[in-house]
Design a protein around this motif. Sequence first.
Motif, short mmCIF file in Angstrom:
data_model
loop_
_atom_site.label_atom_id
_atom_site.label_comp_id
_atom_site.label_asym_id
_atom_site.label_seq_id
_atom_site.Cartn_x
_atom_site.Cartn_y
_atom_site.Cartn_z
N VAL A 1 -4.08 -114.83 61.57
CA VAL A 1 -3.71 -115.40 62.87
C VAL A 1 -2.20 -115.38 62.98
N GLU A 2 -1.72 -114.72 64.05
CA GLU A 2 -0.28 -114.63 64.29
C GLU A 2 0.16 -115.87 65.05
N SER A 3 0.80 -116.79 64.33
CA SER A 3 1.22 -118.04 64.95
C SER A 3 2.07 -118.80 63.94
N ASN A 4 2.98 -119.59 64.46
CA ASN A 4 3.74 -120.48 63.58
C ASN A 4 3.01 -121.79 63.32
N SER A 5 1.97 -122.07 64.11
CA SER A 5 1.19 -123.31 63.94
C SER A 5 -0.30 -123.01 64.12
N PRO A 6 -0.85 -122.16 63.26
CA PRO A 6 -2.26 -121.81 63.43
C PRO A 6 -3.18 -122.96 63.04
N VAL A 7 -4.31 -123.05 63.73
CA VAL A 7 -5.36 -124.01 63.40
C VAL A 7 -6.64 -123.23 63.15
N PHE A 8 -7.23 -123.43 61.98
CA PHE A 8 -8.47 -122.76 61.60
C PHE A 8 -9.61 -123.76 61.76
N TYR B 1 0.57 -120.09 49.86
CA TYR B 1 1.29 -121.34 50.08
C TYR B 1 0.61 -122.54 49.40
N GLY B 2 -0.58 -122.35 48.95
CA GLY B 2 -1.32 -123.44 48.33
C GLY B 2 -2.76 -123.44 48.80
N SER B 3 -3.48 -124.47 48.47
CA SER B 3 -4.89 -124.55 48.86
C SER B 3 -5.18 -125.90 49.50
N VAL B 4 -6.21 -125.91 50.35
CA VAL B 4 -6.68 -127.13 51.02
C VAL B 4 -8.18 -127.25 50.76
N THR B 5 -8.60 -128.42 50.30
CA THR B 5 -10.03 -128.66 50.02
C THR B 5 -10.61 -129.56 51.10
N LEU B 6 -11.70 -129.11 51.71
CA LEU B 6 -12.45 -129.91 52.68
C LEU B 6 -13.74 -130.40 52.02
N SER B 7 -14.10 -131.63 52.30
CA SER B 7 -15.28 -132.24 51.67
C SER B 7 -16.21 -132.83 52.71
N THR C 1 5.72 -125.84 56.39
CA THR C 1 6.11 -127.23 56.20
C THR C 1 4.91 -128.14 55.95
N SER C 2 3.72 -127.72 56.38
CA SER C 2 2.53 -128.52 56.09
C SER C 2 1.28 -127.67 56.26
N ALA C 3 0.24 -128.05 55.53
CA ALA C 3 -1.10 -127.46 55.68
C ALA C 3 -2.08 -128.60 55.47
N VAL C 4 -2.65 -129.09 56.56
CA VAL C 4 -3.43 -130.32 56.54
C VAL C 4 -4.88 -130.03 56.92
N GLY C 5 -5.81 -130.56 56.11
CA GLY C 5 -7.22 -130.36 56.38
C GLY C 5 -7.87 -131.56 57.03
N SER C 6 -8.87 -131.29 57.86
CA SER C 6 -9.71 -132.33 58.46
C SER C 6 -11.15 -132.05 58.02
N ASP C 7 -11.75 -132.98 57.29
CA ASP C 7 -13.06 -132.75 56.69
C ASP C 7 -14.16 -132.63 57.74
N SER D 1 -11.46 -128.44 59.78
CA SER D 1 -10.35 -127.61 60.27
C SER D 1 -9.17 -127.71 59.31
N ILE D 2 -8.29 -126.72 59.39
CA ILE D 2 -7.03 -126.71 58.65
C ILE D 2 -5.92 -126.35 59.62
N SER D 3 -4.89 -127.19 59.67
CA SER D 3 -3.74 -126.97 60.55
C SER D 3 -2.52 -126.63 59.71
N VAL D 4 -1.91 -125.49 60.00
CA VAL D 4 -0.72 -125.04 59.28
C VAL D 4 0.48 -125.12 60.23
#
Length: 266
Positions: free
Chosen positions: A59-66, A89-95, A20-26, A36-39
């Motif tokens: 990572v085995e999880s429904n809400s993994p955080v990298f 599922y797509g890509s996330v770019t961190l800057s 439902t979401s994949a959000v990056g934190s630069d 970080s990236i939160s899925v």
Amino acid sequence: CVSTDSEDITVRTLPTGAVTSAVGSDPTTCSGSDGSISVTATPPDGACLEFSIDGTNWVESNSPVFNNLPEGTYVVRGRYCDSDCERIYGSVTLSDPADPTAEIDSDLVGNLCTDESVTYTATDAGSGATYAWSFGADATPSTASGIGPHTVNYSTNSAASTNTITLTVTRFECVSTDSENITVRTLPTGAVTSAVGSDPTTCSGSDGSISVTATPPAGACLEFSIDGTNWVESNSPVFNNLPEGTYVVRGRYCDSDCERIYGSVT
């Protein structure tokens, strides 16, 4: 003659709609690794999902955080926990943070003479920025910190010397620099060896004169004036047709730099 064989297969629905979401934190600093990236995922009923952002570590999880990620583009992959049905599922770019602005402002117009000062100020680069200055050779002070203003004087032993001013701005460990060159000219005050007047020969006459003798700095061109308006380009100018009075002898470089008063002749 007839023979048969059979086998069972399991057909699994794709987990492509699970995320439902994949959000990056630069990263918070340049070259930092605290991004970080939160899925967030909703797996099919009873299913176990695992995720990866490098295709190797899962990572085995429904809400993994990298965590601990530097800047870059990361491809989010998901699959069932038994490695089935891997999907992208797509890509996330961190800057990294943007580089700060490094810009030198000064009140200098043209060249600088050695008895003059110049004031430097940096353009504001935002909260948390630090500023380091190097004002070049023969500068007082030679270095400084802070946005400014900083007032600087220069000395030189040559007719003209080039100095490089450098500003380094650091913000969130991101670094930018700016630099500019200025020409510093020594004063021509010691150039005049004599300024001799010859009085008018009659009352109310205008046949007086003033003779100036000068030795300019090596390679320099000088000009002189006794009224501040009319200038004569010469190392030995003679001003004729003068009535009685007091005349102020001025000298400067031929490009109008570094005007100085050498004295007066009556």
